[in-house]
Design a protein around this motif. Structure first.
Motif, short mmCIF file in Angstrom:
data_model
loop_
_atom_site.label_atom_id
_atom_site.label_comp_id
_atom_site.label_asym_id
_atom_site.label_seq_id
_atom_site.Cartn_x
_atom_site.Cartn_y
_atom_site.Cartn_z
N ARG A 167 -2.99 4.61 1.88
CA ARG A 167 -2.62 3.19 1.88
C ARG A 167 -2.94 2.55 0.53
NH1 ARG A 167 -2.26 1.30 7.27
NH2 ARG A 167 -1.11 2.93 8.39
N SER A 187 -2.09 -4.22 9.03
CA SER A 187 -1.78 -3.42 7.84
C SER A 187 -0.59 -2.50 8.11
CB SER A 187 -3.00 -2.60 7.42
OG SER A 187 -4.07 -3.46 7.04
N ARG A 246 3.56 -2.85 6.56
CA ARG A 246 4.35 -1.76 6.00
C ARG A 246 5.69 -1.64 6.74
NH1 ARG A 246 1.81 2.42 3.23
NH2 ARG A 246 2.58 4.05 4.64
N THR A 254 8.04 -4.25 5.46
CA THR A 254 8.65 -3.81 4.20
C THR A 254 9.81 -2.85 4.47
OG1 THR A 254 6.60 -4.09 2.94
CG2 THR A 254 8.22 -2.55 2.05
N GLU A 273 6.62 2.96 10.10
CA GLU A 273 7.24 2.52 8.85
C GLU A 273 8.16 3.59 8.25
OE1 GLU A 273 2.88 3.45 7.60
OE2 GLU A 273 4.07 3.26 9.44
N LYS A 281 1.40 -11.36 0.08
CA LYS A 281 2.11 -10.10 -0.06
C LYS A 281 3.11 -10.16 -1.21
CE LYS A 281 4.62 -6.72 2.78
NZ LYS A 281 5.30 -6.52 4.09
N LEU A 324 3.81 -1.76 -2.66
CA LEU A 324 4.50 -1.78 -1.38
C LEU A 324 5.15 -0.44 -1.04
CD1 LEU A 324 6.25 -5.25 -1.73
CD2 LEU A 324 4.15 -4.73 -0.48
N LEU A 384 5.89 3.00 0.39
CA LEU A 384 5.45 3.54 1.68
C LEU A 384 4.95 4.98 1.58
CD1 LEU A 384 8.33 2.14 3.91
CD2 LEU A 384 6.03 1.20 3.62
#
Length: 447
Positions: free
Chosen positions: A52, A147, A151, A154, A295, A417, A425, A427
């Motif tokens: 992360r 959290s 993600r 996004t 995600e 953010k 950002l 992933l």
């Protein structure tokens, strides 16, 4: 009585939502006098879950309510005495317990990094130490969900996200998870208690059981449309998805609100469904997909004609990281009672678990584009450090002074953010670009 964020000031007592060892320490501290010495505790994460790049603070509103409800009833105290957990001195203290100290914290929805002083609790050693388990159980769970949810937001690239994990976690955790996901940008939840308690928008479709309870699929769809209108969402994959889509449009007409697909290769199914819906004239009918989304699976569906994602199992489990890994540590303590007693910085030095002593103040510096370039931590009184102060006063002398609405929390999260770089950002697995660092180390900070 309803709070401005939808929470209540009349929660049941939270006093026993704690570990036995809190009262072991309290009992000994009352006996030797340390209980009445001023102290400072901080909650922070030494590191983020593997891979992360940032974390999201969530649960502060719930925690404030829980601290206000941290009261020991007569029945609680009697049981603690019967079990030998509390002696007479401890029982007397617990009967009168009210948190009268101070709480400062990162705003809910804020971004945090390794070492960020997410929460600071100041008061007597006794009144602060007993809050450890409550603080960590709320922040670790809610921040883990938020959290993961951030993600997924996004990955969704602006498409609708629904939280629907109530059937995959405990009943109380489900409500907290729905709230945390909403903080991080989800659009709605399937959990009605989260809607009632916190004002989170709710949505619901139907399960395969509803279709199976009718003589055939068309009968089930006709019943649902008759009750809920053509804007409803019909679950089309109970038997055969192409046939299910044809039956849905035949019953509801081309104005059907949406279909839901819960099985198969979702990208392939979504493309086929869009083609079939368009051929049937249902060009405005939306496509919702569910089935253990996280995600990464959402990101993989970026090119598919999906309008709505429903995330459950993976979301409420923090997408593989069910805790944020926060700890609650004593960082300063007085050696005698009294509000005027000087505080002595204290720190743990054990390998792999070392901490930094002293109360801290954190700032986030932005560049000319409004992007975060460093997070600076000052030990001791605040000084002139570039950037915005990250902590706000939350509780003063036991009274709540910071109670934003959930909409305000969501707005703060969006702004925080937006300060991150695209690399933050990403992933894919990576390491945090930023970390809370002492002011003296500014020369080595990331840019």
């Amino acid at each position: 009585m309803t709070r401005s964020d939808g929470g209540t000031d009349t929660l049941p007592s939270t006093a026993l939502l704690t570990d036995h060892y809190e009262l072991t320490m309290l009992r000994a501290a009352l006996a030797d006098g340390t209980a009445h010495h001023q102290a400072v505790f901080e909650a922070f994460a030494r590191r983020l879950p593997a891979g992360r790049r940032y974390g999201v603070v969530a649960g502060l509103g719930r925690l404030v309510d829980a601290i206000q409800a941290f009261r020991f009833t007569d029945a609680h105290v009697a049981w603690l005495e019967e079990q030998g957990i509390a002696d007479a001195r401890t029982a007397a203290y617990l009967r009168d317990y009210r948190f009268t100290g101070q709480v400062d914290a990162y705003r809910e929805g804020e971004i945090y990094f390794p070492g960020s002083p997410v929460l600071t609790v100041t008061g007597t050693f006794a009144e602060c130490v007993v809050l450890e388990t409550l603080v960590l159980s709320v922040l670790n769970h809610d921040s883990a969900v938020a959290s993961a949810a951030a993600r997924m937001v996004t990955a969704a690239r602006g498409r609708t996200l629904l939280e629907m994990g109530s059937r995959r976690t405990g009943e109380a955790s489900a409500v907290a998870a729905a709230r945390a996901a909403y903080v991080a940008g989800f659009d709605a939840t399937s959990n009605l208690e989260a809607g009632f308690r916190y004002g989170v928008p709710t949505r619901g479709t139907a399960a395969h059981a509803f279709t199976l309870a009718h003589t055939d699929e068309r009968a089930a769809f006709a019943s649902q449309v008759a009750a809920l209108g053509t804007g409803t969402t019909l679950l089309v994959d109970t038997y055969d998805t192409p046939t299910g889509i044809e039956n849905a449009v035949a019953v509801a007409g081309p104005a059907l609100g949406a279909i839901r697909i819960d099985s198969g290769d979702l990208a392939t199914e979504a493309h086929a469904a869009r083609a079939r819906l368009d051929a049937l004239g249902a060009t405005s009918t939306r496509i919702a997909v569910t089935s253990d989304l996280d995600e990464h699976t959402i990101d993989a569906l970026a090119d598919a004609p999906v309008d709505v994602y429903g995330a459950g199992t993976r979301l409420v489990g923090g997408s593989g990281h069910p805790t944020a890994g926060m700890v609650y540590k004593l960082v300063a303590v007085a050696d005698r009672p009294g509000a005027d007693a000087p505080l002595r910085p204290v720190a743990k030095t054990a390998a792999g678990k070392a901490s930094t002593g002293g109360r801290k103040t954190a700032y986030r510096e932005l560049d000319a584009r409004g992007r975060a370039v460093r997070e600076t931590v000052v030990v001791g009184p605040p000084t002139d450090v570039p950037g915005r102060a990250l902590q706000v006063a939350v509780i003063r002398d036991g009274h709540v002074v910071h109670a934003p609405t959930l909409d305000e929390v969501r707005a703060h999260h969006r702004g925080a953010k937006a300060e991150l770089l695209p690399a933050d950002l990403d992933l894919t697995d990576g390491t945090p670009r930023l970390a809370a660092q002492p002011a003296a180390d500014l020369a080595g900070s990331a840019a």
